[in-house]
Design an enzyme around this catalytic site. Sequence first.
Site, PDB file in Angstrom:
ATOM      1  N   GLU A  97       0.975  -1.206   0.197  1.00 33.96           N
ATOM      2  CA  GLU A  97      -0.078  -0.105  -0.086  1.00 33.96           C
ATOM      3  C   GLU A  97       0.958   1.233  -0.047  1.00 33.96           C
ATOM      4  O   GLU A  97       2.010   1.164   0.484  1.00 33.96           O
ATOM      5  CB  GLU A  97      -0.895  -0.232   1.371  1.00 33.96           C
ATOM      6  N   ASP A  98       0.133   2.346  -0.550  1.00 30.45           N
ATOM      7  CA  ASP A  98       1.235   3.500  -0.442  1.00 30.45           C
ATOM      8  C   ASP A  98       0.922   4.286   0.990  1.00 30.45           C
ATOM      9  O   ASP A  98       1.980   4.780   1.292  1.00 30.45           O
ATOM     10  CB  ASP A  98       0.641   4.522  -1.663  1.00 30.45           C
ATOM     11  N   ASP A 101      -3.964   6.108   6.278  1.00 34.43           N
ATOM     12  CA  ASP A 101      -4.816   7.394   6.928  1.00 34.43           C
ATOM     13  C   ASP A 101      -5.408   7.164   7.996  1.00 34.43           C
ATOM     14  O   ASP A 101      -5.067   6.650   9.081  1.00 34.43           O
ATOM     15  CB  ASP A 101      -5.143   7.973   5.642  1.00 34.43           C
ATOM     16  N   PHE A 150      -0.811  16.319   3.820  1.00 33.78           N
ATOM     17  CA  PHE A 150      -1.402  15.389   2.768  1.00 33.78           C
ATOM     18  C   PHE A 150      -0.359  15.549   1.831  1.00 33.78           C
ATOM     19  O   PHE A 150       0.500  16.442   1.582  1.00 33.78           O
ATOM     20  CB  PHE A 150      -2.519  16.235   1.936  1.00 33.78           C
ATOM     21  N   ARG A 163       1.457  12.376  -9.589  1.00 32.25           N
ATOM     22  CA  ARG A 163       2.025  10.892  -9.398  1.00 32.25           C
ATOM     23  C   ARG A 163       3.540  10.620  -9.768  1.00 32.25           C
ATOM     24  O   ARG A 163       4.156   9.906  -9.390  1.00 32.25           O
ATOM     25  CB  ARG A 163       1.154   9.947 -10.243  1.00 32.25           C
TER      26      ARG A 163
END
Length: 175
Positions: A97-98, A101, A150, A163
């Site tokens: 996963e990136d 959160d 963020f 990206r």
Amino acid sequence: MDLKELISKKEIDAKITELSGVIINDFGSSVYAMTVLEGARVFSNYLIQNLRTNSSTVENDYIKLSSYNEGTESSGKITIKKNPEKDYKGKKILIIEDIIDTGLTLKFLKDYLTRNGASQVKICTLLDKPSRRTVKITPDYCGFTIQNLFVVGFGIDFNEQYRELPCIYYIEPNT
Ligand code: IMP
């Protein structure tokens, strides 16, 4: 919008080497990975490349989930946009996963894979924002713990932008 560098490519590369060592130690010579699209694609490419060059056989599949509407807040409702193509029943899965959160996405995915027959589910995330968590989920392998910022770059987007940036940036609040 102002972008500030948070984690350099050099730091990311070193972390990927470190993570792959730990993963090979736990998984042995064969890893069954499941990459969460789209955000984790770049991280996963580098991680899997590293695992392979360190003599691990890696099988990878992709799953696409959606929880975010446009913008920076999770909608809370998770849906599967693309199912894995291979049969993972009885397998020990490494989710790639990136970023974690609220944790809602990975809690959903871990429960989903377990319900559908995975023998064990481990989580590897590049970034973790534990201060944002609303459900209990802890990554087994984590690149960097970050504050409530963020972030974009290295595959991670803001409304499909940024990206392609080579490392991790954060969006300066109020810009
Ligand atoms: P969670 O369900 O709230 O844990 O959200 C996980 C997903 O939200 C990640 O896979 C990302 O796609 C997205 N996300 C969370 N934080 C950020 C961020 O700072 N930048 C870009 N996407 C994020």
